[in-house]
Design a protein around this motif. Structure first.
Motif, mmCIF file in Angstrom:
data_model
loop_
_atom_site.group_PDB
_atom_site.id
_atom_site.type_symbol
_atom_site.label_atom_id
_atom_site.label_comp_id
_atom_site.label_asym_id
_atom_site.label_seq_id
_atom_site.Cartn_x
_atom_site.Cartn_y
_atom_site.Cartn_z
ATOM 1 N N SER A 193 0.833 -1.200 0.000
ATOM 2 C CA SER A 193 0.000 0.000 0.000
ATOM 3 C C SER A 193 0.872 1.255 0.000
ATOM 4 N N ASP A 194 0.656 2.088 -1.022
ATOM 5 C CA ASP A 194 1.391 3.345 -1.157
ATOM 6 C C ASP A 194 0.398 4.364 -1.712
ATOM 7 N N PRO A 195 -0.301 5.083 -0.833
ATOM 8 C CA PRO A 195 -1.355 5.995 -1.304
ATOM 9 C C PRO A 195 -0.873 7.017 -2.320
ATOM 10 N N ALA A 196 0.338 7.540 -2.144
ATOM 11 C CA ALA A 196 0.841 8.564 -3.068
ATOM 12 C C ALA A 196 1.031 7.969 -4.463
ATOM 13 N N LEU A 197 1.644 6.766 -4.543
ATOM 14 C CA LEU A 197 1.835 6.134 -5.843
ATOM 15 C C LEU A 197 0.492 5.774 -6.469
ATOM 16 N N THR A 198 -0.434 5.276 -5.659
ATOM 17 C CA THR A 198 -1.747 4.913 -6.181
ATOM 18 C C THR A 198 -2.449 6.126 -6.775
ATOM 19 N N ARG A 199 -2.367 7.279 -6.102
ATOM 20 C CA ARG A 199 -2.984 8.501 -6.629
ATOM 21 C C ARG A 199 -2.336 8.909 -7.950
ATOM 22 N N THR A 200 -0.999 8.795 -8.018
ATOM 23 C CA THR A 200 -0.291 9.142 -9.255
ATOM 24 C C THR A 200 -0.715 8.236 -10.397
ATOM 25 N N LEU A 201 -0.770 6.941 -10.139
ATOM 26 C CA LEU A 201 -1.168 5.984 -11.179
ATOM 27 C C LEU A 201 -2.595 6.242 -11.643
ATOM 28 N N GLN A 202 -3.494 6.440 -10.694
ATOM 29 C CA GLN A 202 -4.897 6.656 -11.062
ATOM 30 C C GLN A 202 -5.064 7.962 -11.833
ATOM 31 N N HIS A 203 -4.328 9.001 -11.437
ATOM 32 C CA HIS A 203 -4.393 10.280 -12.146
ATOM 33 C C HIS A 203 -3.933 10.105 -13.588
ATOM 34 N N GLN A 204 -2.836 9.368 -13.789
ATOM 35 C CA GLN A 204 -2.348 9.136 -15.152
ATOM 36 C C GLN A 204 -3.387 8.402 -15.981
ATOM 37 N N LEU A 205 -3.970 7.355 -15.426
ATOM 38 C CA LEU A 205 -4.958 6.568 -16.164
ATOM 39 C C LEU A 205 -6.195 7.405 -16.493
ATOM 40 N N ASP A 206 -6.611 8.234 -15.545
ATOM 41 C CA ASP A 206 -7.824 9.024 -15.751
ATOM 42 C C ASP A 206 -7.643 10.135 -16.777
ATOM 43 N N HIS A 207 -6.393 10.538 -17.038
ATOM 44 C CA HIS A 207 -6.138 11.647 -17.953
ATOM 45 C C HIS A 207 -5.538 11.211 -19.282
ATOM 46 N N LYS A 208 -5.550 9.916 -19.565
ATOM 47 C CA LYS A 208 -5.179 9.446 -20.897
ATOM 48 C C LYS A 208 -6.262 9.868 -21.905
ATOM 49 N N THR A 209 -5.910 9.823 -23.175
ATOM 50 C CA THR A 209 -6.842 10.273 -24.224
ATOM 51 C C THR A 209 -7.924 9.219 -24.474
ATOM 52 N N LYS A 210 -8.891 9.184 -23.559
ATOM 53 C CA LYS A 210 -9.996 8.229 -23.613
ATOM 54 C C LYS A 210 -11.055 8.696 -22.608
ATOM 55 N N PRO A 211 -12.273 8.263 -22.784
ATOM 56 C CA PRO A 211 -13.266 8.520 -21.737
ATOM 57 C C PRO A 211 -12.840 7.843 -20.435
ATOM 58 N N LEU A 212 -13.257 8.402 -19.328
ATOM 59 C CA LEU A 212 -12.890 7.882 -18.012
ATOM 60 C C LEU A 212 -13.298 6.412 -17.882
ATOM 61 N N GLY A 213 -12.299 5.550 -17.590
ATOM 62 C CA GLY A 213 -12.567 4.129 -17.386
ATOM 63 C C GLY A 213 -12.852 3.346 -18.651
ATOM 64 N N ALA A 214 -12.597 3.923 -19.820
ATOM 65 C CA ALA A 214 -13.000 3.278 -21.076
ATOM 66 C C ALA A 214 -12.212 2.012 -21.394
ATOM 67 N N LEU A 215 -11.046 1.838 -20.796
ATOM 68 C CA LEU A 215 -10.279 0.608 -21.027
ATOM 69 C C LEU A 215 -10.610 -0.478 -20.002
ATOM 70 N N GLY A 216 -11.637 -0.231 -19.210
ATOM 71 C CA GLY A 216 -12.175 -1.261 -18.342
ATOM 72 C C GLY A 216 -11.145 -1.883 -17.413
ATOM 73 N N ARG A 217 -11.125 -3.230 -17.385
ATOM 74 C CA ARG A 217 -10.256 -3.936 -16.445
ATOM 75 C C ARG A 217 -8.782 -3.789 -16.791
ATOM 76 N N LEU A 218 -8.468 -3.381 -18.018
ATOM 77 C CA LEU A 218 -7.064 -3.147 -18.349
ATOM 78 C C LEU A 218 -6.497 -2.028 -17.492
#
Length: 354
Positions: free
Chosen positions: A14-39
């Motif tokens: 568990s590393d909250p700072a890294l998790t926030r960074t990873l989630q922020h990157q995924l959420d701001h990729k050129t796609k609708p939010l969560g559009a790559l599903g389980r990937l």
């Protein structure tokens, strides 16, 4: 059960700072939010395991652990025990499914003789060819329907062997495979003993038993549980009910978890080794990617016990690591998306409502 050495410890990732960074990157990729599903969830997990927002999978190792089982003499499999050593030779010759898939996906293949009933001839390592490691504890376990499958010392040796196998391998990803006529019986026994699941629910056809064969298998497994009724703790259950390949694999999983390797879990038998490892070190599960849900009925029940969501559901029930190899490109894609896919800002693409 006391061990003459300390098992590797898997620290909580568990590393909250890294998790926030990873989630922020995924959420701001050129796609609708969560559009790559389980990937996206897979990419997040791989970043957490490897401790970076730029994960790269390096020198992946497919390791097939092989061993024989005394229970096989009781007719719990549709195939004779000789198939174990014959399939080991097939792995090494490059003709098995896992051999083909490992070549296709660039996975280094290692076969470990953990306790095959017949001696496998040593051979020199050849670049690009499967590697054979000889870590035979004994030529097969004892018949668990009349007493412990292995002694405490044998179980400890197998665990230590698995740790040593992983320590010597390069890379940051371990893909689990196995071979052993009778080892779906071991997986069913460990699930029944450690999770309280009934043999009626978790015992299936294995290599292809008919209805009468499945009933015979259940009766034999009930005898094994009764003969080892006092073996209730994880290591005691592993020694009493398990196989040399499952115990060796358990040691490998614990070592890989300590080293923060990605652990790709194949089917029912490899999940049984993870079950034991997780009962000893719960944080092991943070490193595990479950490749698929197999056609063996006990596997879905075991995945539920592990709270695991497999990547694939294709009716696979071969084992060998075949499902882990088939799922491997999904892990590669998850890492590539996280590393290489542009953000809206970098690509100059307007966000929703922008």
């Amino acid at each position: 059960m006391q061990l003459p050495f300390e098992l590797p410890r898997a620290a909580d990732l568990s590393d909250p700072a890294l998790t926030r960074t990873l989630q922020h990157q995924l959420d701001h990729k050129t796609k609708p939010l969560g559009a790559l599903g389980r990937l996206e969830a897979l990419a997040l997990q791989l970043g957490q395991i490897l401790g970076t927002d730029q994960p790269t999978l390096q020198a992946p190792q497919m390791v097939v652990f092989a061993g024989d089982h005394g229970l096989a003499a009781r007719g719990v499999s549709a195939y004779p025990s000789d198939v174990t050593w014959q399939m080991v030779e097939n792995f090494l010759a490059g003709g098995a499914a896992v051999s083909v898939l490992a070549r296709q996906h660039g996975l280094a293949l290692t076969v470990v003789d953990c306790g095959v009933a017949r001696d496998i001839a040593p051979r020199a390592a050849t670049p690009g060819q499967p590697q054979l490691l000889l870590h035979k504890v004994a030529p097969g376990t004892q018949d668990a329907s009349v007493g412990p499958a292995m002694t405490a010392a044998q179980c400890a040796q197998a665990l230590h062997n698995g740790m040593e196998v992983v320590r010597a391998l390069p890379g940051n990803a371990l893909l689990l495979g196995e071979m052993g006529i009778g080892n779906t019986s071991v997986a069913s026994l460990l699930l029944a003993r450690l999770c309280g699941v009934s043999l009626q629910d978790c015992t299936g056809a294995g290599t292809g038993l008919d209805a009468a064969g499945i009933e015979r298998k259940r009766a034999v497994l009930a005898q094994a549980l009764a003969a080892n009724a006092t073996a209730t703790e994880p290591l005691a259950a592993l020694a009493a009910l398990g196989g040399f390949e499952v115990a060796t694999m358990t040691g490998a999983v614990l070592q890989a978890a300590q080293e923060r390797r990605v652990i790709v879990v194949d089917g029912f038998i490899t999940s049984a080794a993870v079950l034991v490892a997780a009962r000893l070190q719960p944080a092991v599960l943070q490193r595990c990617v479950f490749a698929h849900s197999s056609g063996e009925p006990g596997h879905a029940l075991m995945l539920a016990q592990l709270q695991a969501k497999p990547l694939l559901d294709m009716g696979l029930r071969l084992g060998e690591g075949s499902g882990a190899a088939l799922a491997w490109p999904l892990l590669q894609s998850a890492c590539a998306v996280l590393r290489e896919m542009a953000s809206f800002e970098a690509a100059g693409v307007a966000t929703q409502g922008g």
